[in-house]
Design a protein around this motif. Structure first.
Motif, PDB file in Angstrom:
ATOM      1  N   ASP A  20      53.080  78.293   2.639  1.00  0.00           N
ATOM      2  CA  ASP A  20      53.583  79.148   1.573  1.00  0.00           C
ATOM      3  C   ASP A  20      54.625  80.142   2.070  1.00  0.00           C
ATOM      4  O   ASP A  20      55.186  80.895   1.292  1.00  0.00           O
ATOM      5  CB  ASP A  20      52.427  79.900   0.902  1.00  0.00           C
ATOM      6  CG  ASP A  20      51.669  80.801   1.873  1.00  0.00           C
ATOM      7  OD1 ASP A  20      51.675  80.501   3.077  1.00  0.00           O
ATOM      8  OD2 ASP A  20      51.062  81.789   1.416  1.00  0.00           O
ATOM      9  N   VAL A  21      54.902  80.157   3.367  1.00  0.00           N
ATOM     10  CA  VAL A  21      55.846  81.118   3.938  1.00  0.00           C
ATOM     11  C   VAL A  21      56.889  80.397   4.768  1.00  0.00           C
ATOM     12  O   VAL A  21      56.578  79.489   5.530  1.00  0.00           O
ATOM     13  CB  VAL A  21      55.112  82.147   4.821  1.00  0.00           C
ATOM     14  CG1 VAL A  21      56.117  83.039   5.552  1.00  0.00           C
ATOM     15  CG2 VAL A  21      54.174  83.005   3.988  1.00  0.00           C
ATOM     16  N   GLY A  41      53.966  83.054  -2.804  1.00  0.00           N
ATOM     17  CA  GLY A  41      52.961  83.808  -3.551  1.00  0.00           C
ATOM     18  C   GLY A  41      51.938  82.982  -4.270  1.00  0.00           C
ATOM     19  O   GLY A  41      51.340  83.443  -5.252  1.00  0.00           O
ATOM     20  N   THR A  42      51.709  81.767  -3.783  1.00  0.00           N
ATOM     21  CA  THR A  42      50.738  80.905  -4.466  1.00  0.00           C
ATOM     22  C   THR A  42      49.325  81.457  -4.369  1.00  0.00           C
ATOM     23  O   THR A  42      48.500  81.212  -5.245  1.00  0.00           O
ATOM     24  CB  THR A  42      50.775  79.485  -3.876  1.00  0.00           C
ATOM     25  OG1 THR A  42      50.623  79.561  -2.452  1.00  0.00           O
ATOM     26  CG2 THR A  42      52.082  78.799  -4.206  1.00  0.00           C
ATOM     27  N   CYS A  43      49.021  82.189  -3.317  1.00  0.00           N
ATOM     28  CA  CYS A  43      47.697  82.800  -3.169  1.00  0.00           C
ATOM     29  C   CYS A  43      47.725  84.176  -3.820  1.00  0.00           C
ATOM     30  O   CYS A  43      48.307  85.116  -3.276  1.00  0.00           O
ATOM     31  CB  CYS A  43      47.313  82.916  -1.688  1.00  0.00           C
ATOM     32  SG  CYS A  43      45.658  83.601  -1.456  1.00  0.00           S
ATOM     33  N   ARG A  44      47.130  84.298  -4.998  1.00  0.00           N
ATOM     34  CA  ARG A  44      47.187  85.546  -5.754  1.00  0.00           C
ATOM     35  C   ARG A  44      46.161  86.567  -5.267  1.00  0.00           C
ATOM     36  O   ARG A  44      46.319  87.766  -5.476  1.00  0.00           O
ATOM     37  CB  ARG A  44      46.974  85.258  -7.241  1.00  0.00           C
ATOM     38  CG  ARG A  44      47.974  84.275  -7.848  1.00  0.00           C
ATOM     39  CD  ARG A  44      49.347  84.876  -7.997  1.00  0.00           C
ATOM     40  NE  ARG A  44      49.363  85.892  -9.032  1.00  0.00           N
ATOM     41  CZ  ARG A  44      49.520  85.633 -10.326  1.00  0.00           C
ATOM     42  NH1 ARG A  44      49.708  84.384 -10.731  1.00  0.00           N
ATOM     43  NH2 ARG A  44      49.531  86.601 -11.208  1.00  0.00           N
ATOM     44  N   PHE A  65      54.566  92.293  -3.476  1.00  0.00           N
ATOM     45  CA  PHE A  65      53.240  91.963  -2.973  1.00  0.00           C
ATOM     46  C   PHE A  65      52.474  93.261  -2.754  1.00  0.00           C
ATOM     47  O   PHE A  65      53.050  94.354  -2.822  1.00  0.00           O
ATOM     48  CB  PHE A  65      53.297  91.129  -1.688  1.00  0.00           C
ATOM     49  CG  PHE A  65      53.842  91.840  -0.477  1.00  0.00           C
ATOM     50  CD1 PHE A  65      52.992  92.465   0.425  1.00  0.00           C
ATOM     51  CD2 PHE A  65      55.207  91.849  -0.213  1.00  0.00           C
ATOM     52  CE1 PHE A  65      53.493  93.105   1.554  1.00  0.00           C
ATOM     53  CE2 PHE A  65      55.719  92.480   0.914  1.00  0.00           C
ATOM     54  CZ  PHE A  65      54.850  93.120   1.805  1.00  0.00           C
ATOM     55  N   VAL A  66      51.176  93.151  -2.528  1.00  0.00           N
ATOM     56  CA  VAL A  66      50.347  94.323  -2.248  1.00  0.00           C
ATOM     57  C   VAL A  66      49.767  94.171  -0.854  1.00  0.00           C
ATOM     58  O   VAL A  66      49.241  93.115  -0.506  1.00  0.00           O
ATOM     59  CB  VAL A  66      49.210  94.485  -3.283  1.00  0.00           C
ATOM     60  CG1 VAL A  66      48.347  95.700  -2.940  1.00  0.00           C
ATOM     61  CG2 VAL A  66      49.790  94.624  -4.688  1.00  0.00           C
ATOM     62  N   ARG A  91      45.255  93.026   4.795  1.00  0.00           N
ATOM     63  CA  ARG A  91      45.268  91.845   3.940  1.00  0.00           C
ATOM     64  C   ARG A  91      46.420  91.993   2.951  1.00  0.00           C
ATOM     65  O   ARG A  91      46.909  93.095   2.722  1.00  0.00           O
ATOM     66  CB  ARG A  91      43.935  91.681   3.194  1.00  0.00           C
ATOM     67  CG  ARG A  91      42.723  91.570   4.121  1.00  0.00           C
ATOM     68  CD  ARG A  91      41.409  91.567   3.337  1.00  0.00           C
ATOM     69  NE  ARG A  91      40.262  91.673   4.207  1.00  0.00           N
ATOM     70  CZ  ARG A  91      39.646  90.647   4.774  1.00  0.00           C
ATOM     71  NH1 ARG A  91      40.075  89.410   4.525  1.00  0.00           N
ATOM     72  NH2 ARG A  91      38.613  90.818   5.561  1.00  0.00           N
ATOM     73  N   THR A  92      46.836  90.882   2.361  1.00  0.00           N
ATOM     74  CA  THR A  92      47.896  90.920   1.360  1.00  0.00           C
ATOM     75  C   THR A  92      47.479  90.127   0.132  1.00  0.00           C
ATOM     76  O   THR A  92      46.611  89.247   0.200  1.00  0.00           O
ATOM     77  CB  THR A  92      49.215  90.323   1.908  1.00  0.00           C
ATOM     78  OG1 THR A  92      48.974  88.987   2.349  1.00  0.00           O
ATOM     79  CG2 THR A  92      49.748  91.156   3.073  1.00  0.00           C
ATOM     80  N   SER A  93      48.095  90.451  -0.991  1.00  0.00           N
ATOM     81  CA  SER A  93      47.852  89.702  -2.224  1.00  0.00           C
ATOM     82  C   SER A  93      49.107  89.725  -3.070  1.00  0.00           C
ATOM     83  O   SER A  93      50.020  90.532  -2.854  1.00  0.00           O
ATOM     84  CB  SER A  93      46.669  90.296  -3.001  1.00  0.00           C
ATOM     85  OG  SER A  93      46.972  91.614  -3.441  1.00  0.00           O
ATOM     86  N   HIS A  94      49.152  88.800  -4.052  1.00  0.00           N
ATOM     87  CA  HIS A  94      50.288  88.689  -4.964  1.00  0.00           C
ATOM     88  C   HIS A  94      49.777  88.731  -6.409  1.00  0.00           C
ATOM     89  O   HIS A  94      49.628  87.697  -7.055  1.00  0.00           O
ATOM     90  CB  HIS A  94      51.054  87.385  -4.719  1.00  0.00           C
ATOM     91  CG  HIS A  94      51.854  87.383  -3.458  1.00  0.00           C
ATOM     92  ND1 HIS A  94      51.311  87.079  -2.243  1.00  0.00           N
ATOM     93  CD2 HIS A  94      53.163  87.672  -3.224  1.00  0.00           C
ATOM     94  CE1 HIS A  94      52.250  87.164  -1.309  1.00  0.00           C
ATOM     95  NE2 HIS A  94      53.378  87.519  -1.870  1.00  0.00           N
ATOM     96  N   PRO A  95      49.499  89.934  -6.930  1.00  0.00           N
ATOM     97  CA  PRO A  95      49.000  90.025  -8.308  1.00  0.00           C
ATOM     98  C   PRO A  95      50.032  89.656  -9.352  1.00  0.00           C
ATOM     99  O   PRO A  95      49.680  89.372 -10.495  1.00  0.00           O
ATOM    100  CB  PRO A  95      48.597  91.500  -8.427  1.00  0.00           C
ATOM    101  CG  PRO A  95      49.412  92.202  -7.402  1.00  0.00           C
ATOM    102  CD  PRO A  95      49.568  91.237  -6.275  1.00  0.00           C
ATOM    103  N   VAL A  96      51.314  89.669  -8.972  1.00  0.00           N
ATOM    104  CA  VAL A  96      52.400  89.287  -9.874  1.00  0.00           C
ATOM    105  C   VAL A  96      52.982  87.956  -9.416  1.00  0.00           C
ATOM    106  O   VAL A  96      53.248  87.766  -8.228  1.00  0.00           O
ATOM    107  CB  VAL A  96      53.505  90.363  -9.894  1.00  0.00           C
ATOM    108  CG1 VAL A  96      54.689  89.897 -10.730  1.00  0.00           C
ATOM    109  CG2 VAL A  96      52.961  91.681 -10.432  1.00  0.00           C
ATOM    110  N   ALA A  97      53.143  87.029 -10.343  1.00  0.00           N
ATOM    111  CA  ALA A  97      53.652  85.704  -9.992  1.00  0.00           C
ATOM    112  C   ALA A  97      55.083  85.786  -9.474  1.00  0.00           C
ATOM    113  O   ALA A  97      55.839  86.693  -9.814  1.00  0.00           O
ATOM    114  CB  ALA A  97      53.598  84.784 -11.218  1.00  0.00           C
TER     115      ALA A  97
END
Length: 293
Positions: A20-21, A41-44, A65-66, A91-97
């Motif tokens: 994904d990167v 950002g496929t992993c939300r 990203f967060v 850790r990281t996350s992608h709450p927005v597509a």
């Protein structure tokens, strides 16, 4: 790649096997390493814990990203520089597509200590930043775009690129040209929810009532808290996000009127005037300066 441990979405160090990167090295010298890192950002949800080997300054220029550091969360978007410290688990996350794209800088440690104000750094032999992030100014955004576009098009010689990189770092962490949020964690989280709402659809012509409803507070309270935390009005913050996206997209558009309209501006003159006020030149002039057209 700069190491073999996972990296932040949008910066730092990530295993090349993670599909994904993608990371492209734009410059590697004794002074600075610069990479263009894109995450789809496929992993939300939150990633597994990751860490960096050295201090990274990560400049998001597309998407959001967060980054989760213990109980402290930081929304990373184009108005921010985000710091990744060595051996600091996150850790990281992608709450927005839509994923994100960032310019990732690793500066020689001795030079970074020379550039960074002492109050931003932890004490100790290892260079590590106290804040998770700082808000950067419009000039820093323009330098991110100028550096990235110039390197990707082989339009900058090594000496010029190194100088631009150090200028960017100096400005991004300078006392007069950066802003550190001065509010409680609760107020910062409220503001971050507003940022995520804006980032989900930058071209949308939001009303204050609509954003306040997304966040769950009154319009008056939102405007007061946002200015307190970010040091600027909400509408201006949204404008800066739109203009940063324009910096990213200038190489893809021949029709600048269409670009402005796609970003939510009412007309080409509105877009051009806002761009010039922020960056000191029109979109067409910026295109020519980095040989995008």
């Amino acid at each position: 790649m700069i190491g073999d441990k996972p990296c932040p979405a949008g910066g730092g160090i990530r295993r090349s096997t993670m599909s994904d990167v993608s990371a492209e090295t734009l410059l590697q010298t004794e002074v600075v390493a610069i990479r263009d890192v894109v995450c789809d950002g496929t992993c939300r949800h939150r990633s597994a814990e990751e860490c960096a080997h050295s201090a990274h300054l990560v400049f998001p220029y597309r998407g959001v990203f967060v980054r989760h550091l213990g109980t402290d969360d930081a929304v990373a978007e184009a108005n921010q520089v985000v710091f990744f410290n060595p051996a600091e688990g996150y850790r990281t996350s992608h709450p927005v597509a839509g994923g994100d794209a960032c310019l990732d800088l690793v500066v020689d440690d001795a030079l970074l200590r020379e550039l960074a104000p002492a109050e931003l750094l932890h004490e100790g032999a290892t260079t590590a930043f106290r804040p998770q992030r700082l808000r950067i100014d419009a000039r820093s955004q323009a330098l991110v775009a100028l550096l990235r576009h110039s390197l990707k098009r082989n339009a900058a010689e090594t000496l010029e690129a190194e100088t631009l990189a150090l200028t960017l770092v100096r400005r991004a962490i300078g006392e007069r040209t950066s802003h550190q949020a001065g509010a409680s964690r609760g107020l910062q989280k409220l503001v971050d929810r507003a940022k995520l709402a804006l980032s989900a659809d930058l071209a949308r012509r939001w009303t204050l009532a609509e954003i306040a409803a997304e966040v769950g507070v009154s319009p008056v309270y939102l405007t007061q808290v946002f200015r307190q935390v970010e040091g600027m009005p909400l509408y201006r913050y949204q404008l800066r996000l739109r203009l940063a996206q324009a910096l990213d997209l200038l190489g893809r558009y021949d029709d600048l009127t269409a670009l402005g309209l796609d970003l939510g501006f009412s007309s080409h003159s509105h877009f051009s005037a806002a761009f010039r006020q922020a960056y000191g030149r029109t979109p067409a002039e910026f295109q020519r300066s980095v040989r995008l057209r």
